[in-house]
Structure formats: C-alpha cells, structure tokens
Scaffold this motif. Structure first.
Motif, short mmCIF file in Angstrom:
data_model
loop_
_atom_site.label_atom_id
_atom_site.label_comp_id
_atom_site.label_asym_id
_atom_site.label_seq_id
_atom_site.Cartn_x
_atom_site.Cartn_y
_atom_site.Cartn_z
N SER A 274 8.72 -5.25 27.63
CA SER A 274 9.18 -5.57 26.27
C SER A 274 10.47 -6.37 26.30
CB SER A 274 9.44 -4.31 25.43
OG SER A 274 8.28 -3.61 25.24
N SER A 275 10.65 -7.16 27.32
CA SER A 275 11.90 -7.94 27.38
C SER A 275 11.62 -9.32 27.95
CB SER A 275 12.91 -7.20 28.26
OG SER A 275 13.98 -8.05 28.59
N SER A 276 11.82 -10.35 27.10
CA SER A 276 11.57 -11.70 27.63
C SER A 276 12.67 -12.11 28.60
CB SER A 276 11.36 -12.76 26.56
OG SER A 276 11.94 -12.43 25.36
N ALA A 352 18.04 -11.21 20.83
CA ALA A 352 18.12 -11.19 22.30
C ALA A 352 16.76 -10.82 22.88
CB ALA A 352 19.16 -10.16 22.71
N ILE A 354 15.53 -8.54 24.58
CA ILE A 354 15.53 -7.16 25.08
C ILE A 354 14.67 -6.28 24.16
CG2 ILE A 354 17.78 -7.25 26.23
CD1 ILE A 354 18.99 -6.04 23.69
N PRO A 355 14.27 -5.09 24.62
CA PRO A 355 13.41 -4.27 23.77
C PRO A 355 14.03 -3.95 22.41
CG PRO A 355 13.46 -3.39 26.00
CD PRO A 355 14.47 -4.49 25.95
N SER A 358 14.46 -7.07 17.66
CA SER A 358 14.18 -7.58 16.32
C SER A 358 14.55 -6.62 15.23
CB SER A 358 12.73 -7.93 16.07
OG SER A 358 11.90 -7.89 17.09
N ASP A 387 6.29 -4.13 20.12
CA ASP A 387 7.26 -4.93 20.87
C ASP A 387 6.61 -5.48 22.14
OD1 ASP A 387 9.59 -6.08 21.62
OD2 ASP A 387 10.73 -4.23 21.93
N ARG A 390 4.50 -8.42 21.02
CA ARG A 390 5.20 -9.63 20.57
C ARG A 390 5.98 -10.27 21.72
NH1 ARG A 390 8.33 -5.44 17.69
NH2 ARG A 390 10.46 -5.42 18.49
N THR A 391 6.45 -9.45 22.68
CA THR A 391 7.19 -10.04 23.80
C THR A 391 6.25 -10.90 24.65
OG1 THR A 391 8.61 -8.10 23.80
CG2 THR A 391 8.73 -9.51 25.73
N ASN A 394 6.02 -14.06 22.89
CA ASN A 394 7.26 -14.84 23.08
C ASN A 394 7.22 -15.60 24.40
OD1 ASN A 394 8.33 -13.86 20.74
ND2 ASN A 394 9.66 -12.33 21.69
N1 ASP Z 1 11.51 -7.54 22.84
C1 ASP Z 1 11.51 -8.89 22.37
C2 ASP Z 1 11.78 -9.85 23.52
O1 ASP Z 1 12.35 -9.46 24.50
C3 ASP Z 1 12.52 -9.11 21.28
C4 ASP Z 1 12.11 -8.34 20.05
O2 ASP Z 1 11.27 -8.87 19.28
O3 ASP Z 1 12.55 -7.23 19.84
O4 ASP Z 1 11.41 -10.98 23.47
#
Ligand code: ASP
Length: 435
Positions: A274-276, A352, A354-355, A358, A387, A390-391, A394
């Motif tokens: 969950s962290s890009s 950012a 990170i988990p 958003s 998450d 969506r990550t 991303n």
């Molecule tokens: N977890 C997502 C990311 O790291 C960011 C988020 O949408 O919370 O890209």
C-alpha cells in the motif's frame, strides 16, 4: 528445484496470506511473526527510497545533454499526469453516481452506519479551513531543510531538490559534470542491487503485511460498505484495465499485456505494501530491466510520478468524498461535484506515497464542501484493502507515463517494440563524450 518467478512467488504469498489471516488471525504468535516479517520488508524498501529518488533524479536529469529538452519531458509528463488523473476522477464520479453507495432505500445511509450529522459540529469543523490548506501543498514543494525533508519522508520537497540538483549537474563544465554524473550513477546502481536483495524477501514480507489486514478487516466490515467497495474497485479496474491500456495502445503503440507482464512484480509489491514510495525500487527495476526503458527517462518520470501522479488516489478521494456526502444527505448539485473533482485532482498531487495517506486529503475535501471531518471514520474499516487496490493503480499509472514518454522520445526496444517512426531519442551526455 527451480523457484517460480518472483511475481508468482508474491502471488502465492498473497493467497497464503488471505488463508492464514483467515484461519490464524487470532493466534498471537502468528501475528507477532507477521508484524516482524512485514516491518522488516517495509523498512528494507523504505531505507532505499531517499537515496534512490535522489540518485535516479540527479543521475537521470544530470545526464541530459540537451537541457532545453528537459522542458519537453516535463510538459509531456505533466500533460499525461493531469489527463489521466482527470479521467480517473471522472470514472470514480460516474461509478458513485451510478451505484449511489451512500443511499440505502432512497435515504442517506449515515444513520445506518452510525453517523449523526450534527450541524453545529459541521460548521465548527469547516471554520477557517479552505483554499489555504491546498496552498500548503505548493509550499511543501520547497523544503526549508532538505535533510529534514529526507528524514521525515517529505518526498515532494526532495523531488524539487533532486530536480534542481540534476538540472545544474547537466550544466556543469565537462570535468565536473563527469565526476558528478559517475558518482550519482554509482549510487543508483548500488541502490538497485540492494533493492534486488530486499525484493528477494518480498514473498515473506507480503505474507506478513497482508495476513493481519485480512485478520483485522474480516468480511463483517465489508457488508455495510459493500456498495462503496464495489463502486471504488470497479472504477479502479476500469481505469487500470481499460483506460490506461487504451492510452498505451493508441498513443504509445505498445502491447498493454506485455506491459502488465513486465510490471507484475511492482504491481504486486504496490498491492501488498500500500505504498507507492516503498514500491519505487521495484517499479524502477521492472521498467529498466523488464520493459527496457533507459534510465534517463525512468530517472526523470518515475520519482516525480510516484509523488505527483496518483490516479488511484485521486479516483478514491473523489469516490469517498461523494460517498460520505451521500451518506450525510448532502445535495450533490453540479457545483458541489465540480468542487470535489477539482479538490481531488489538486490534493492527490500532495498525497504522500504511504499507506492511508489519502485520508488526510479526503478530510480536506470534506471541509471544502462543508462536511465534518468525522465522515472519514465511515470508510476507515475498508480503507486498507481499498488502499492496496488504489496503490497498484497509482504505480501502474506511473509506469504507463514512463513508457509513453520513452515511446514519444523515440526510444528503441521499449517492451520489445521498434522506435516510433520519425522520432529521435534524446542524446545523453555519455554519448556526447564518446564522440
Ligand atoms: N497508499 C497510496 C500510495 O502509496 C496513497 C493513498 O492513496 O493513500 O500511493
């Protein structure tokens, strides 16, 4: 015995994580093991992010000999980010308007989900909030102290610094330029080698990260929010499986299937962590070694993309804000929907990698349309699982941007394709020196 490829190992670990999270989710020793394995893996990835972003950007941009063309890279990258981000948000908006997850039997679902819309509270939490918070994103572009930005994981500030540093490396006189370029490229190579070691532990790390999520979330959390999850996941799937592949095919003229295959380890890492930002080492590795994109392009497009281009996040922000607004019974007229779309596009830039990052942006959007921050509580139960999805979107969006820029720059051999006719790749400084 020959081990299966890394993406298969990670995929198997994911299945095991779901099963073990389900069966062993209340065994303390298992959870302790998961906590340990997950943290070790995540820390391993995170420790590489700062040196990797800096060396990729400085090495990549610093190597461009035709610096006037950095602008062209930049414009194409930005156009892609804004274009696909807007399409993603509109897809989310459409799904929520079609499925109305926040309305049950024609009534706002808020009370059913334990929300009480107290107008006094609403007004209080909205007071003093507004565009000023959005400007904070712009302010973060210029960090007060670059070391503090690096230490606190403020990637937006670090990217600005890396960009400026790289640009002026490309302007240095020949001797100094070579020293700087070789130094940063060396650092980059080292980081990629360490990343390979860390990624070898991905299957066990993924198990440790995902099993507790399954144990904690369980199916009961999904039931009341099922329609919201369906809306978000189908919008994300539309963006990842239809919109972006069409863009790859039509503009980049590459096979989306080959691209999916090349990116599979990075997508699975994004899904599990969950962290890009933490996935960046894997994303860079996949694009360079599996998709064949040269470093001068990955180094420019990816670190910026991992922070700025967050299609999945933008889509989610819009869908979540719409859902919460529906649940509160807020009339969703056109101006309100437009505010949500615009706010999602702008705030997603500052989210950012990170988990759960958003959630902060969603809180911001809620205040901008007059809803209480508490509304965020409504989606917490399912946030982590969404998450993960969506990550992955991303990271996939960033990788598509990189492929597209490389194809439009006339690079040869991207995903096994010949260069697009009539396009000349950008020279890099090492080619100039060889002449
Ligand atoms: N977890 C997502 C990311 O790291 C960011 C988020 O949408 O919370 O890209």
């Amino acid at each position: 015995m020959k081990w299966p490829a890394l993406h298969w190992q990670i995929a198997i670990a994911l299945v095991l994580a779901v099963a073990s999270g389900w069966w062993l989710g209340d065994v303390p020793a298992f959870l302790t093991f998961c906590d340990f394995a997950g943290k070790m893996f995540l820390n391993g990835l995170k420790m590489l992010v700062v040196p990797l972003v800096l060396s990729a950007m400085i090495g990549g941009i610093g190597n461009l000999s035709e610096s006037s063309k950095i602008g062209r890279y930049g414009l194409r990258t930005l156009a892609f980010y804004l274009g696909t981000g807007t399409i993603a948000i509109l897809t989310g908006l459409l799904m929520v308007n079609l499925l109305h997850p926040g309305i049950v039997d024609g009534k706002p679902a808020g009370p059913l989900l334990g929300l009480d819309a107290d107008t006094g509270k609403v007004m209080e939490s909205v007071k003093g909030k507004g565009a000023g918070d959005m400007l904070a994103v712009v302010v973060r572009l210029v960090p007060e102290n670059v070391f503090a930005a690096a230490a606190s994981g403020d990637m937006l500030g670090l990217v600005t610094f890396g960009f400026l540093f790289g640009y002026f490396v490309s302007r240095l006189p020949k001797e100094l330029h070579k020293t700087q370029r070789d130094f940063w490229q060396g650092i980059y190579e080292i980081m990629i080698s360490i990343a390979k070691v860390v990624m070898a532990f991905a299957p066990i790390g993924v198990l440790g990260l995902v099993a507790p999520i399954i144990a904690k979330t369980g199916w009961s959390a999904f039931r009341p929010l099922a329609w919201f999850c369906v809306a978000v996941i189908s919008a994300l799937a539309t963006h990842m499986l239809i919109t972006l592949p069409i863009v790859l095919r039509v503009i980049g003229r590459v096979s989306p299937i080959r691209h999916f295959r090349a990116m599979s380890p990075a997508l699975l890492t994004a899904f599990s962590t969950s962290s890009s930002a933490a996935s960046l080492p894997s994303t860079l590795g996949c694009l360079e070694t599996r998709a064949g994109v040269p470093r001068r392009i990955t180094g420019f497009v990816l670190p910026i993309g991992a922070n700025v281009n967050t299609d999945g996040t933008a889509l989610y922000e819009c869908a979540a804000a719409m859902f919460i607004a529906q649940a509160y019974g807020l009339p969703l007229d056109l101006p309100t929907q437009f505010t949500i779309v615009l706010a999602a596009l702008l705030t997603s830039i500052g989210v950012a990698g990170i988990p759960s990052a958003s959630l902060v942006a969603i809180a911001l959007i809620l205040t901008s349309i007059g809803l209480p921050l508490e509304g965020v509580g409504l989606i917490l139960a399912v946030d982590r699982v969404l998450d993960m999805c969506r990550t992955a979107v991303n990271v996939f969006g960033d990788s598509c941007a990189t492929i597209l820029v490389a194809r439009l720059e006339g690079e040869d051999g991207i995903l096994g394709e010949k260069a697009l006719p009539g396009r000349q790749p950008l020279r890099d400084a090492s080619q100039d020196e060889a002449r």
